[in-house]
Design a protein around this motif. Sequence first.
Motif, short mmCIF file in Angstrom:
data_model
loop_
_atom_site.label_atom_id
_atom_site.label_comp_id
_atom_site.label_asym_id
_atom_site.label_seq_id
_atom_site.Cartn_x
_atom_site.Cartn_y
_atom_site.Cartn_z
N SER A 278 37.91 41.19 52.97
CA SER A 278 37.77 41.58 51.57
C SER A 278 36.66 42.62 51.46
O SER A 278 35.54 42.40 51.94
CB SER A 278 37.43 40.36 50.71
OG SER A 278 37.14 40.75 49.39
N THR B 153 33.92 44.44 49.49
CA THR B 153 33.02 44.43 48.33
C THR B 153 31.69 44.96 48.79
O THR B 153 31.41 45.04 49.99
CB THR B 153 32.83 43.01 47.75
OG1 THR B 153 32.46 42.14 48.82
CG2 THR B 153 34.07 42.50 47.07
N ALA C 279 32.07 42.76 39.22
CA ALA C 279 33.49 42.58 38.95
C ALA C 279 33.64 41.81 37.64
O ALA C 279 32.75 41.04 37.26
CB ALA C 279 34.17 41.81 40.09
N HIS D 221 43.89 44.64 35.87
CA HIS D 221 43.52 45.42 37.04
C HIS D 221 44.62 45.40 38.10
O HIS D 221 44.67 46.29 38.95
CB HIS D 221 42.22 44.88 37.63
CG HIS D 221 41.06 44.98 36.68
ND1 HIS D 221 40.33 46.13 36.53
CD2 HIS D 221 40.54 44.09 35.81
CE1 HIS D 221 39.38 45.95 35.62
NE2 HIS D 221 39.49 44.71 35.17
N THR D 222 45.49 44.39 38.05
CA THR D 222 46.67 44.32 38.90
C THR D 222 47.79 43.73 38.06
O THR D 222 47.59 43.31 36.92
CB THR D 222 46.45 43.43 40.14
OG1 THR D 222 46.38 42.05 39.71
CG2 THR D 222 45.16 43.79 40.86
N SER E 241 45.15 37.49 43.54
CA SER E 241 45.45 38.93 43.42
C SER E 241 45.17 39.49 42.03
O SER E 241 45.80 40.46 41.62
CB SER E 241 46.91 39.21 43.79
OG SER E 241 47.13 39.04 45.16
N TRP F 211 42.22 40.74 40.80
CA TRP F 211 41.25 41.84 40.78
C TRP F 211 41.68 42.95 41.72
O TRP F 211 41.64 44.13 41.37
CB TRP F 211 39.88 41.30 41.16
CG TRP F 211 38.77 42.29 41.34
CD1 TRP F 211 37.91 42.38 42.40
CD2 TRP F 211 38.34 43.33 40.44
NE1 TRP F 211 37.00 43.39 42.23
CE2 TRP F 211 37.24 43.99 41.02
CE3 TRP F 211 38.79 43.76 39.19
CZ2 TRP F 211 36.58 45.06 40.41
CZ3 TRP F 211 38.13 44.83 38.57
CH2 TRP F 211 37.04 45.47 39.18
N ARG F 212 42.10 42.59 42.91
CA ARG F 212 42.64 43.53 43.88
C ARG F 212 43.97 42.98 44.41
O ARG F 212 44.05 41.83 44.82
CB ARG F 212 41.66 43.73 45.05
CG ARG F 212 40.33 44.35 44.64
CD ARG F 212 40.49 45.83 44.34
NE ARG F 212 39.22 46.47 44.06
CZ ARG F 212 38.81 46.82 42.83
NH1 ARG F 212 39.58 46.55 41.77
NH2 ARG F 212 37.64 47.42 42.66
N THR F 213 45.00 43.82 44.41
CA THR F 213 46.31 43.38 44.86
C THR F 213 46.26 42.90 46.30
O THR F 213 45.71 43.58 47.18
CB THR F 213 47.32 44.54 44.74
OG1 THR F 213 47.40 44.96 43.38
CG2 THR F 213 48.70 44.11 45.21
#
Length: 266
Positions: free
Chosen positions: A130, A132, A138, A169-170, A197, A199-201
Amino acid sequence: MTSPDKNDGQILSTLANGLQVLESLAAGRTSVRHLSQELGLARQTVYRLLRTLTAQGWVERDPIDDTYRLTTTVWSIASRSFRLSDVRDTLYPMVRRLAQEHGETVHLATYERGQVTYIDKADGWQPIRSYTELGGTAPAYCVATGKMLLSMQPEGEITRVLSGPLQAHTEATVTDADVLRRELAETRERGYAVNDSEWRTGVAGLAVMVVSGPTGESVAIGFSGPQARISSRFDVLLSALRTAVAQSPFIHPTAAATPDKDLEDL
């Protein structure tokens, strides 16, 4: 006390003057006239600075003798900063041990007005991790550490955050306030939060709470990684987080809760 170089165009003189006022007030209650003389500033300038600092909650005026003093805001910010540093430093080995043992990225996060800030992180050894940044932020409503922390906030703060806007966001981001409110209530009850999924896909996460003693300064700790990998190891990772928190000096009551339907939540 040092005076700002008025010839340096990179320095904001108003901000510098305001900070000097705060430094002077640290010595105790005083008047506009005294501050004006001490700092070499016009009384009207000092008065405007005090009015601004009062409006922001840093200073308060005594209407009886027309003097000013610092509020507890300065103390609160300073003590909070020291407490967070203490928590981060204390949990530093645990964050890295969890990442080393389970191979996934581990985050330590704190909450501030609808967002989380990552105050510590450790990358695991898995080939896909991940991404970050330490110090990054976030939205609380769509990451696991954020949901855990938001669920423990006062009702007024939860309502403020859920009043939006809640940006998607997704495709998986939950933007329905009622759905989020129910999820936060469930998160608070079961003692862990999940991100699927949102926040980020393709990136999932899970988190539990950590609380620093009687002061109530809180952080959340969690794993983050590829959705399929986190989902397939959910029970193991959740158990690892709970065990680690239970063995740390900072224990939250929900950290040792028994999972009831872990796998169907992610």
